[in-house]
Design an enzyme around this catalytic site. Sequence first.
Site, PDB file in Angstrom:
ATOM      1  CE  LYS A  76      -4.283  -1.138   2.259  1.00  0.00           C
ATOM      2  NZ  LYS A  76      -5.077  -0.933   3.485  1.00  0.00           N
ATOM      3  CB  CYS A  91      14.869  -7.055   3.832  1.00  0.00           C
ATOM      4  SG  CYS A  91      16.630  -7.288   3.630  1.00  0.00           S
ATOM      5  CB  CYS A  96      18.470  -4.878   5.432  1.00  0.00           C
ATOM      6  SG  CYS A  96      17.114  -5.792   6.161  1.00  0.00           S
ATOM      7  CE  LYS A  99      20.842  -0.881   7.798  1.00  0.00           C
ATOM      8  NZ  LYS A  99      19.953  -1.430   8.796  1.00  0.00           N
ATOM      9  CG  LEU A 163      -4.592  -6.082   0.462  1.00  0.00           C
ATOM     10  CD1 LEU A 163      -3.236  -5.779   1.089  1.00  0.00           C
ATOM     11  CD2 LEU A 163      -5.512  -4.872   0.630  1.00  0.00           C
ATOM     12  CE1 TYR A 231      18.931  -3.670  15.084  1.00  0.00           C
ATOM     13  CE2 TYR A 231      16.999  -3.763  16.489  1.00  0.00           C
ATOM     14  CZ  TYR A 231      18.127  -4.367  15.968  1.00  0.00           C
ATOM     15  OH  TYR A 231      18.432  -5.644  16.323  1.00  0.00           O
ATOM     16  CD  GLU A 235      20.358   0.548  11.453  1.00  0.00           C
ATOM     17  OE1 GLU A 235      20.957  -0.464  11.839  1.00  0.00           O
ATOM     18  OE2 GLU A 235      19.460   0.511  10.583  1.00  0.00           O
ATOM     19  N   GLY A 323       2.309  -4.470  12.963  1.00  0.00           N
ATOM     20  CA  GLY A 323       2.045  -5.661  12.151  1.00  0.00           C
ATOM     21  C   GLY A 323       0.845  -5.435  11.235  1.00  0.00           C
ATOM     22  CG  ASP A 326      -5.553  -3.253  10.991  1.00  0.00           C
ATOM     23  OD1 ASP A 326      -5.626  -4.093  11.922  1.00  0.00           O
ATOM     24  OD2 ASP A 326      -5.217  -2.072  11.157  1.00  0.00           O
ATOM     25  CB  THR A 369      16.388  -9.772   6.834  1.00  0.00           C
ATOM     26  OG1 THR A 369      15.606  -8.621   6.542  1.00  0.00           O
ATOM     27  CG2 THR A 369      16.543 -10.607   5.592  1.00  0.00           C
ATOM     28  CG  PHE A 401      24.387  -1.453   9.924  1.00  0.00           C
ATOM     29  CD1 PHE A 401      25.644  -1.926   9.554  1.00  0.00           C
ATOM     30  CD2 PHE A 401      23.336  -2.349  10.017  1.00  0.00           C
ATOM     31  CE1 PHE A 401      25.837  -3.281   9.280  1.00  0.00           C
ATOM     32  CE2 PHE A 401      23.520  -3.698   9.742  1.00  0.00           C
ATOM     33  CZ  PHE A 401      24.772  -4.165   9.369  1.00  0.00           C
ATOM     34  CG  HIS A 498      48.471  -7.950  15.429  1.00  0.00           C
ATOM     35  ND1 HIS A 498      47.766  -7.183  16.331  1.00  0.00           N
ATOM     36  CD2 HIS A 498      49.637  -7.282  15.210  1.00  0.00           C
ATOM     37  CE1 HIS A 498      48.486  -6.113  16.645  1.00  0.00           C
ATOM     38  NE2 HIS A 498      49.614  -6.154  15.970  1.00  0.00           N
ATOM     39  N   PRO A 499      46.843  -7.074  12.586  1.00  0.00           N
ATOM     40  CG  PRO A 499      47.529  -4.918  11.973  1.00  0.00           C
ATOM     41  CD  PRO A 499      47.533  -6.343  11.503  1.00  0.00           C
ATOM     42  CD  GLU A 503      44.780  -8.318  17.277  1.00  0.00           C
ATOM     43  OE1 GLU A 503      45.509  -9.259  17.655  1.00  0.00           O
ATOM     44  OE2 GLU A 503      45.222  -7.318  16.675  1.00  0.00           O
TER      45      GLU A 503
END
Length: 525
Positions: A76, A91, A96, A99, A163, A231, A235, A323, A326, A369, A401, A498-499, A503
């Site tokens: 929609k 996503c 995701c 973004k 739909l 989030y 982000e 969610g 409806d 996701t 992120f 390393h580096p 680590e």
Amino acid sequence: MHLFEFVPVSQLAEGAPRHRRSIYRSAYLDIRLREESAQGSYDYDLIVIGGGSAGLACAKEAVLNGARVACLDYVKPTPTLGTKWGVGGTCVNVGCIPKKLMHQASLLGEAVHEAAAYGWNVDDKIKPDWSKLVQSVQNHIKSVNWVTRVDLRDKKVEYINGLGSFVDSHTLVAKLKSGDRTITAQTFVIAVGGRPRYPDIPGALEYGITSDDLFSLDREPGKTLVVGAGYIGLECAGFLKGLGYEPTVMVRSIVLRGFDQQMAELVAASMEERGIPFLRKSVPLSVEKQDDGKLLVKWKNTETGEEAEDVFDTVLWAIGRKGLVDDLNLPNAGVSVQKDKIPVDSQEATNVANIYAVGDIIYGKPELTPVAILAGRLLARRLYGGSIQLMDYADVATTVFTPLEYACVGLSEEDAVKQYGADEVEVFHGYYKPTEFFIPQKSVRYCYLKAVAERHGDQRVYGLHYLGPVAGEVIQGFAAALKSGLTINTLINTVGIHPTTAEEFTRLTITKRSGLDPTPASCCS
Ligand code: FAD
Ligand code: NDP
């Protein structure tokens, strides 16, 4: 009927004494045949409602296991700008992927400035071109939409751009451009996900946008009020700042609810250090459009009751997601709803025998996701492949992120303490200095990590938390270790690479309880 959907013939017969196997096999086949003839009266074995991460994974896996499957997807338009998108769900289209691309664009801007310190001759007046960025992001999304449709066709999933709403527990009406189409199925999977919420204040719908609009916005966002400190709020504020705009974050109560609060506050502090203001304990009251087209926002401090106002180019609502129950007409099918979501059991079964739900639409599970994909795939295998494997929703790794990224897996410090008691929890922690930060003299103040562990015995690791560059890449591997029963002993006896910054987890020797200074003296000893 259900039992035989879950138990494969191999298990049914092979687990039994040899002389009984053929009896079980023929009983199974008899029921299967009766079942198949009953299914023959339906248009499909399975209708999946929602073509996002969960629905597509479930539909494709069901076909692979021999089911006749249709998958409905319908988007929609957004209320403010009428933004719409193609198949693939949140996503790919408004989550995701765009973004991460905008986050990357923002990190690249930072990297160009760092490059100068590393000896590159760069023009210090470089600035991003918002419309070009949006175009590149949208081109990528369109290509993913196209590949998704081809993939569905190749895999013989019937894609219906409509739909869906229930007529009864085996019948659905798909509202198509060309009119209504009634279809039936033995089994339904509801994977309709969610959409951003809008606050119930004057001007919210007319003038505010959400993440559903941001990634295709046809003008520069400019000075932006980001309402919400979850989030999405953090982000978006992070990449907008990196792209040269002026975001302000409005926080109703705490930052990153549900996350380790020490880490959450470090994330916020690292953003403030970059010049992103946080309006604490504040809620919006109204948005008005001024004659010059700018948006006048009024808000209230919930502690002092004081009211304040400012003018913005953009107001971005990032106050959580609702969610999409409806439109489904769930009462017709008898499916229960809890706070705009659908409660399911460990089989992802709803209260109605032939109706399941997966992904963001299910109640009380992470809205991520990879969770949606794996749960969808496992459900299809259980329904049609004879599998009994359930989705494990515990210890799911995740990344926020933000400009300095935060990733974690397992328990927060406060949840570990709540679950096991403060005396039974040991926290190993440390600040660290990423090597690549030295030359451009980037702030290392918030590069910090910690392992939350059992205090005694094997010192099993309950949770790992990392704030720093490429956090998701760092934590993903450790997530497998944690799920395999990682202990502090194993962690600190793992030889580092390393580096790297990853680590640093192998160098965690200082406990919070010891009170020793967790800042490093040197990088290489
Ligand atoms: P969706 O992907 O939302 O798919 C549901 C589909 O069903 C939609 O296309 C919807 O339009 C359609 N639909 C709804 N109702 C009907 C109906 N009645 N009939 C037909 N179709 C219908 N997760 C991560 O893991 N990492 C991230 O970095 C990340 N970043 C995000 C950034 C943003 C800005 C947002 C909003 C989300 C982000 N997420 C991230 C969360 C992730 O996008 C979701 O968890 C995931 O998309 C959920 O998949 P789903 O299949 O359950 O729902
Ligand atoms: P969140 O639930 O994470 O955050 C909502 C924020 O809005 C909270 O700070 C909340 O404050 C605030 N809020 C809620 N209602 C109001 C209101 N009426 N007025 C002011 N502030 C309000 O939702 P998001 O929208 O950020 O994200 C939704 C989901 O999407 C996440 O849970 C996540 O699973 C997924 N996602 C994942 C990402 C990733 O993996 N990197 C990225 C983006 C999204 P309070 O704490 O007071 O309730």
